[in-house]
Design an enzyme around this catalytic site. Structure first.
Site, PDB file in Angstrom:
ATOM      1  CB  CYS A   2      -0.903   0.015   1.233  1.00 51.49           C
ATOM      2  SG  CYS A   2      -1.852  -1.503   1.448  1.00 51.49           S
ATOM      3  NE  ARG A  50      -6.659  -4.075   1.697  1.00 51.51           N
ATOM      4  CZ  ARG A  50      -7.535  -5.030   1.901  1.00 51.51           C
ATOM      5  NH1 ARG A  50      -8.809  -4.828   1.597  1.00 51.51           N
ATOM      6  NH2 ARG A  50      -7.158  -6.198   2.398  1.00 51.51           N
ATOM      7  CG  LEU A  51      -1.555  -4.258  -4.284  1.00 47.00           C
ATOM      8  CD1 LEU A  51      -2.362  -4.122  -5.576  1.00 47.00           C
ATOM      9  CD2 LEU A  51      -0.067  -4.315  -4.604  1.00 47.00           C
ATOM     10  CB  ALA A  52      -6.879  -6.089  -1.759  1.00 45.36           C
ATOM     11  CB  ILE A  53      -1.812  -8.836  -0.475  1.00 44.28           C
ATOM     12  CG1 ILE A  53      -1.212  -7.744  -1.383  1.00 44.28           C
ATOM     13  CG2 ILE A  53      -1.032 -10.138  -0.583  1.00 44.28           C
ATOM     14  CD1 ILE A  53      -1.138  -8.117  -2.850  1.00 44.28           C
ATOM     15  N   GLY A  74       2.599  -2.857   3.958  1.00 42.84           N
ATOM     16  CA  GLY A  74       3.490  -3.997   4.109  1.00 42.84           C
ATOM     17  C   GLY A  74       2.766  -5.301   4.329  1.00 42.84           C
ATOM     18  CD  GLU A  75       1.166  -8.498   2.655  1.00 45.04           C
ATOM     19  OE1 GLU A  75       0.607  -9.069   3.632  1.00 45.04           O
ATOM     20  OE2 GLU A  75       0.550  -8.080   1.662  1.00 45.04           O
ATOM     21  CB  SER A 361      12.807 -10.680  -5.623  1.00 43.75           C
ATOM     22  OG  SER A 361      13.318 -10.174  -4.397  1.00 43.75           O
ATOM     23  N   GLY A 362      14.918 -12.817  -5.309  1.00 47.30           N
ATOM     24  CA  GLY A 362      16.093 -13.382  -4.646  1.00 47.30           C
ATOM     25  C   GLY A 362      16.970 -12.347  -3.979  1.00 47.30           C
TER      26      GLY A 362
END
Length: 626
Positions: A2, A50-53, A74-75, A361-362
């Site tokens: 977000c 918001r980017l809903a995850i 964040g998460e 990602s790495g």
């Protein structure tokens, strides 16, 4: 994932205009296209995109619970575990997402709740009962947070600089020290900002602002300690490393929306994809980008991993003239950013977003496990320094370095000038120089005398030297890695991934930056990180059962972009025009820029990265200051 924004009055609780705070959030709409929210009260306003995850239908923000209100980006990967602990203490949850954990966590533990969180985050939590605002950022600086004290006494904050730029009271003036930092490092580090007065909350820091008191300095709430050393056999340490990597990957595969992975064909992204495939019943969605130049193209390695693990793989070729993307990146980054791999990163994010909303990602393994080639050179130089007393080493190697010709055109073994000069310095000073882009000698040619006076002796490399000398470390390699984790990782790598992924509304997750994995890696003996000139030694040994040898032990390539060739071809005219830019001439000597462009175009010298810096700086200054 977000975008957040807000305003808080530490003094008199003046009214906060709802439309103003919403405009700050809307400037970051790309970070959250799925919804918007705003909340205001006397002396405070919080906004959210918001980017809903997780909990897609629920968890609206800003979220309230009694006197508490939070806006969060964040998460929290371990939110279910923390939630169960809070429920056992009597907390009652109304949603299924991770945001509510912050509200109940604050009520239960206050700032100490940060120690329980495993994730990437930046958030602002307002406590009406205690009349304070709490800002916090994750341990490694995956998610950004900018703030500034304004002329009306308020403090404004936003995920990205563009959120603050939407506030009419922000005074736009360039900070000359940030320009020096950018020219030295290729990015504006987290302890600086191109807009004077704006600050970034550092990684692993929090800021508690209480009404009626001045804004205090941020407080560090976590640090990576390199002083401990793990014991055990190579076999046992390999097993523990794999298990920690496996746990980190699985934790980041929790998502209520489509999920995939970036796959470059290098060790790190290949390892992540291998562990994702191990944990998934279905095919993992992977994507990669390639270049027309064979020397820059890794698609065949990515294809090999995709075939081995039966992924749903997609690839796209980047045209040689993809520098046309530069204006879009200037907008995405706000500040000047000269890591040319951002073009490739943007394109792979764009490709991933066509099918998924989350991509693993790495990133992080090079810093955690000593994967960069410069660590090998640093270790070798330290062995040579140990053979001679400091003053003698400085005299001998300094004299040789000054007399040895600079030969950018020569085969690598004959380009000894840089090494000799590095050996004349102490390890911290030499390493600080090695991570730079434009050398101090070239910067001295470029900056005008007036600009040098404004800098007042400030040098981009000084922060690296200070960090290495004060690092919680036992070895020169520890100190170099620690400094990179403090500066290069958040300032360059994580800024690149955050801005390019968020520009296309994609959430990027970095399992190899799990803090428990980082702490374990920091405890490994030096020989387990770097051995026989081979970086990430233990990781490569541990992954031999997952990945073929030609992936594990081939020379590191990474996402690179042929900018040097561009400035001898398609961008030669743009390089020449830099000497006439009124924005650059505020700081730099026009004839000196012209000489750089001419020397580079003729092949007499290699100035591609410096010219790229000047191009990106010029466009950023134009966008920010007109």
């Amino acid at each position: 994932m977000c975008g957040i924004a807000g305003v808080f009055h530490p003094g008199t609780p003046k009214p906060v205009e709802r439309a103003r705070v919403l405009a700050m959030a809307d400037a970051q709409a790309h970070r959250g296209p799925d919804g918007a929210g705003v909340w205001t009260a006397p002396g405070v306003g919080l906004a959210h995109r918001r980017l809903a995850i997780i909990d897609v239908a629920g968890s609206p923000q800003p979220m309230q619970d009694g006197d508490l209100t939070v806006t969060y980006n964040g998460e929290i990967y371990n939110f279910a575990e923390v939630r169960r602990e809070l429920q056992a203490m009597g907390a009652r949850f109304q949603t299924e997402g991770d945001t509510e954990v912050l509200l109940h966590g604050w009520r239960a533990w206050g700032p100490a709740m940060l120690d329980r969180l495993n994730g990437m985050f930046a958030f602002a939590l307002h406590d009406a009962g205690r009349q304070n605002l709490f800002l916090a950022r994750d341990r490694l600086g995956v998610k950004p947070l900018h703030y500034v004290e304004l002329s009306d006494g308020s403090l404004a904050f936003a995920s990205e600089l563009k959120g603050l730029l939407a506030h009419p009271l922000l005074r736009r003036a360039p900070d000359p020290r940030a320009i020096e930092d950018f020219m030295g490092l290729g990015y504006v580090p987290d302890d600086a900002c191109i807009v004077a007065g704006v600050r970034k909350l550092p990684a692993a820091h929090s800021l508690l602002i209480e009404r009626g008191r001045p804004v205090p300095p941020p407080r560090r709430w976590w640090d990576l300690d390199f002083t401990a050393r793990a014991s055990g056999s190579v076999r046992d340490l390999k097993a523990e490393l794999v298990e920690r990597m496996r746990a980190a990957v699985r934790l980041r595969m929790v998502s209520d929306v489509p999920l995939g992975a970036f796959l470059s064909g290098g060790v790190d992204s290949s390892a992540v994809v291998a562990l994702m495939a191990e944990a998934s019943a279905g095919a993992i969605k992977t994507c990669t980008i390639g270049f027309g130049e064979a020397s820059h193209d890794e698609r065949r390695y990515a294809d090999a991993i995709a075939e081995r693990y039966h992924t749903d793989h997609r690839q796209r070729l980047i045209a040689a003239d993809d520098f046309a993307l530069l204006d879009r990146l200037t907008t995405a980054f706000d500040e000047p950013f000269a890591d040319a791999s951002a073009l490739a990163t943007y394109r792979v994010c764009e490709l991933a977003r066509e099918q998924v909303t989350v991509a693993l990602s790495g990133d992080g393994a090079d810093e955690a496990l000593a994967g960069y080639r410069r660590y090998k050179f640093q270790a070798a130089e330290e062995r040579v320094r140990a053979l001679l007393p400091g003053t003698l080493s400085s005299r001998v190697f300094g004299t040789l370095g000054r007399w040895y010709p600079k030969a950018d055109w020569a085969p690598r073994p004959l380009r000894a000038k840089t090494t000799l000069l590095a050996l004349a310095d102490d390890g911290a000073t030499a390493y600080a120089r090695s991570v730079g882009v434009t050398t101090s000698a070239v910067r001295e040619r470029l900056f005008t005398p007036a600009a040098w006076r404004q800098l007042g002796g400030h040098r981009a490399e000084d922060r690296y030297v200070a960090t290495m000398r004060e690092a919680p470390a036992r070895d020169a390699l520890d100190r170099a890695q620690y400094a990179d984790i403090r500066h290069y990782l958040p300032g360059d790598i994580l800024t690149k991934v955050d801005r390019t992924s968020m520009a296309v509304s994609l959430e990027a997750r970095e399992p190899l930056l799990d803090y428990r994995l980082m702490e374990f890696a920091a405890s490994l003996p030096v020989s387990m990180r770097l051995r026989g000139g081979q970086g990430k030694w233990l990781m490569k040994k541990a992954m031999e059962r997952y990945l073929p040898r030609d992936i594990l032990y081939r020379p590191k390539m990474g996402f690179v972009t042929p900018v040097s060739a561009w400035f001898r071809g398609e961008l030669a005219g743009e390089a020449a025009a830099l000497a006439r830019s009124p924005r650059l001439l505020e700081w730099f000597d026009g004839p000196a820029i012209e000489r750089l462009a001419t020397e580079h175009r003729s092949g007499r010298a290699e100035h591609g990265r410096t010219l790229w810096q000047l191009v990106t700086l010029d466009r950023s200054l134009a966008r920010l200051f007109g």
